[in-house]
Scaffold this motif. Sequence first.
Motif, mmCIF file in Angstrom:
data_model
loop_
_atom_site.group_PDB
_atom_site.id
_atom_site.type_symbol
_atom_site.label_atom_id
_atom_site.label_comp_id
_atom_site.label_asym_id
_atom_site.label_seq_id
_atom_site.Cartn_x
_atom_site.Cartn_y
_atom_site.Cartn_z
ATOM 1 N N ASN A 131 6.976 -13.065 -7.155
ATOM 2 C CA ASN A 131 5.694 -13.514 -7.676
ATOM 3 C C ASN A 131 4.571 -12.582 -7.223
ATOM 4 O OD1 ASN A 131 4.109 -15.570 -9.092
ATOM 5 N ND2 ASN A 131 3.320 -16.108 -7.089
ATOM 6 N N LEU A 132 4.653 -12.137 -5.965
ATOM 7 C CA LEU A 132 3.653 -11.232 -5.416
ATOM 8 C C LEU A 132 3.644 -9.899 -6.157
ATOM 9 C CD1 LEU A 132 1.561 -10.553 -3.229
ATOM 10 C CD2 LEU A 132 3.463 -9.857 -1.760
ATOM 11 N N THR A 133 4.824 -9.429 -6.525
ATOM 12 C CA THR A 133 4.930 -8.172 -7.277
ATOM 13 C C THR A 133 4.184 -8.277 -8.604
ATOM 14 O OG1 THR A 133 7.092 -7.734 -6.284
ATOM 15 C CG2 THR A 133 6.561 -6.531 -8.294
ATOM 16 N N GLN A 134 4.305 -9.412 -9.268
ATOM 17 C CA GLN A 134 3.593 -9.627 -10.533
ATOM 18 C C GLN A 134 2.082 -9.671 -10.319
ATOM 19 O OE1 GLN A 134 5.283 -13.176 -12.278
ATOM 20 N NE2 GLN A 134 7.357 -12.390 -12.135
ATOM 21 N N THR A 135 1.655 -10.320 -9.237
ATOM 22 C CA THR A 135 0.222 -10.402 -8.927
ATOM 23 C C THR A 135 -0.343 -9.012 -8.648
ATOM 24 O OG1 THR A 135 0.452 -12.633 -8.033
ATOM 25 C CG2 THR A 135 -1.496 -11.383 -7.360
ATOM 26 N N MET A 136 0.402 -8.213 -7.899
ATOM 27 C CA MET A 136 -0.060 -6.857 -7.584
ATOM 28 C C MET A 136 -0.184 -6.013 -8.848
ATOM 29 S SD MET A 136 2.026 -6.134 -4.032
ATOM 30 C CE MET A 136 1.273 -4.532 -3.719
ATOM 31 N N GLN A 137 0.755 -6.187 -9.786
ATOM 32 C CA GLN A 137 0.669 -5.455 -11.044
ATOM 33 C C GLN A 137 -0.555 -5.892 -11.832
ATOM 34 O OE1 GLN A 137 2.376 -2.843 -12.040
ATOM 35 N NE2 GLN A 137 1.237 -2.731 -13.968
ATOM 36 N N ILE A 139 -3.403 -7.016 -10.588
ATOM 37 C CA ILE A 139 -4.583 -6.430 -9.945
ATOM 38 C C ILE A 139 -4.670 -4.946 -10.266
ATOM 39 C CG2 ILE A 139 -5.711 -5.934 -7.733
ATOM 40 C CD1 ILE A 139 -4.384 -8.512 -6.646
ATOM 41 N N ALA A 140 -3.525 -4.256 -10.248
ATOM 42 C CA ALA A 140 -3.507 -2.826 -10.566
ATOM 43 C C ALA A 140 -4.050 -2.575 -11.972
ATOM 44 C CB ALA A 140 -2.089 -2.271 -10.435
ATOM 45 N N ARG A 149 -8.350 4.696 -15.036
ATOM 46 C CA ARG A 149 -7.144 5.391 -14.582
ATOM 47 C C ARG A 149 -5.915 4.583 -14.998
ATOM 48 N NH1 ARG A 149 -8.202 7.636 -8.439
ATOM 49 N NH2 ARG A 149 -10.348 8.365 -8.745
ATOM 50 N N LYS A 150 -4.739 5.116 -14.683
ATOM 51 C CA LYS A 150 -3.508 4.400 -14.972
ATOM 52 C C LYS A 150 -3.191 3.450 -13.814
ATOM 53 C CE LYS A 150 -1.444 7.922 -17.941
ATOM 54 N NZ LYS A 150 -0.267 8.789 -18.182
ATOM 55 N N SER A 151 -2.464 2.402 -14.121
ATOM 56 C CA SER A 151 -2.170 1.398 -13.106
ATOM 57 C C SER A 151 -1.213 1.915 -12.018
ATOM 58 C CB SER A 151 -1.587 0.132 -13.741
ATOM 59 O OG SER A 151 -0.374 0.429 -14.405
ATOM 60 N N ASP A 152 -0.507 3.029 -12.296
ATOM 61 C CA ASP A 152 0.387 3.579 -11.271
ATOM 62 C C ASP A 152 -0.260 4.739 -10.506
ATOM 63 O OD1 ASP A 152 0.389 5.465 -13.265
ATOM 64 O OD2 ASP A 152 2.580 5.614 -13.426
ATOM 65 N N GLU A 155 -4.208 6.076 -5.872
ATOM 66 C CA GLU A 155 -5.355 5.391 -5.264
ATOM 67 C C GLU A 155 -5.439 3.936 -5.718
ATOM 68 O OE1 GLU A 155 -8.788 7.986 -5.977
ATOM 69 O OE2 GLU A 155 -8.777 8.326 -3.810
ATOM 70 N N VAL A 156 -5.109 3.695 -6.968
ATOM 71 C CA VAL A 156 -5.096 2.311 -7.476
ATOM 72 C C VAL A 156 -4.055 1.499 -6.711
ATOM 73 C CG1 VAL A 156 -4.547 0.845 -9.463
ATOM 74 C CG2 VAL A 156 -5.946 2.903 -9.781
ATOM 75 N N ARG A 157 -2.855 2.054 -6.552
ATOM 76 C CA ARG A 157 -1.792 1.352 -5.835
ATOM 77 C C ARG A 157 -2.170 1.113 -4.367
ATOM 78 N NH1 ARG A 157 1.878 -1.383 -8.868
ATOM 79 N NH2 ARG A 157 2.426 -0.163 -10.694
ATOM 80 N N THR A 158 -2.825 2.092 -3.761
ATOM 81 C CA THR A 158 -3.255 1.940 -2.368
ATOM 82 C C THR A 158 -4.286 0.826 -2.252
ATOM 83 O OG1 THR A 158 -2.844 4.295 -1.969
ATOM 84 C CG2 THR A 158 -4.231 3.148 -0.378
ATOM 85 N N PHE A 159 -5.221 0.806 -3.178
ATOM 86 C CA PHE A 159 -6.243 -0.246 -3.210
ATOM 87 C C PHE A 159 -5.588 -1.620 -3.338
ATOM 88 C CE2 PHE A 159 -8.897 -3.196 -5.520
ATOM 89 C CZ PHE A 159 -10.143 -3.067 -4.921
ATOM 90 N N VAL A 160 -4.644 -1.723 -4.272
ATOM 91 C CA VAL A 160 -3.958 -2.999 -4.508
ATOM 92 C C VAL A 160 -3.217 -3.451 -3.256
ATOM 93 C CG1 VAL A 160 -2.110 -4.117 -5.812
ATOM 94 C CG2 VAL A 160 -3.748 -2.662 -6.995
ATOM 95 N N GLY A 161 -2.546 -2.518 -2.593
ATOM 96 C CA GLY A 161 -1.836 -2.858 -1.365
ATOM 97 C C GLY A 161 -2.766 -3.365 -0.286
#
Length: 199
Positions: A131-137, A139-140, A149-152, A155-161
């Motif tokens: 469920n958390l993986t879906q939430t992070m996607q 937010i990304a 930018r792209k969701s992958d 910097e976007v991924r770092t922000f999401v983390g």
Amino acid sequence: MKANNERVIGLRERKKAKTMAAIQMHALRLFREIGYHSTTVEQIAEAAEISPSTFFRYFPAKEDVLLTDNYDPLLIASFEEQPANITTLQAFRNAVISAMSNISVDELATVRERNMLIVTVPELRGAALNNLTQTMQMIAEMVAERIGRKSDDLEVRTFVGAVTGVNISMMFYYAENPEIDFARLLDEALSKLEGGFSL
């Protein structure tokens, strides 16, 4: 016509949220009384005065009654309304606090109890990770759209983390300290992230 449609959709979403909350409330009571593993979907449905098929329209499986909520649309809507002249982190922080302001004290208590069960029931922890993986996607994608930018993007991924980590940490802290104002706690934690650490 658009305003009427939005009003109808808003009413429908509120009714859906109310039904979901009622099902979760009855499920949590049963989990407290007879245990998570001993509670069946049929028992939850009977307590909530709905049919099992109605339960499955809201929750695909029993564990989803603890993992599903209606807060993501609130967060997305508030994030999209944030002004363009503030940082993405400020926009996210504002959106989270705005979404939290729509959650009642009773709903927060339910969130806390759900989190406690997720922590203590091993199979729920695995489901929570999915469920958390879906939430992070989600937010990304929100962030990527805002900044073009792209969701992958790294910097976007770092922000999401970072923001997800803060949220998880504060949810667990709140589960252990229910007397705390959760919205204020989360706001303070995100402000520390925004300002940097002196550790």
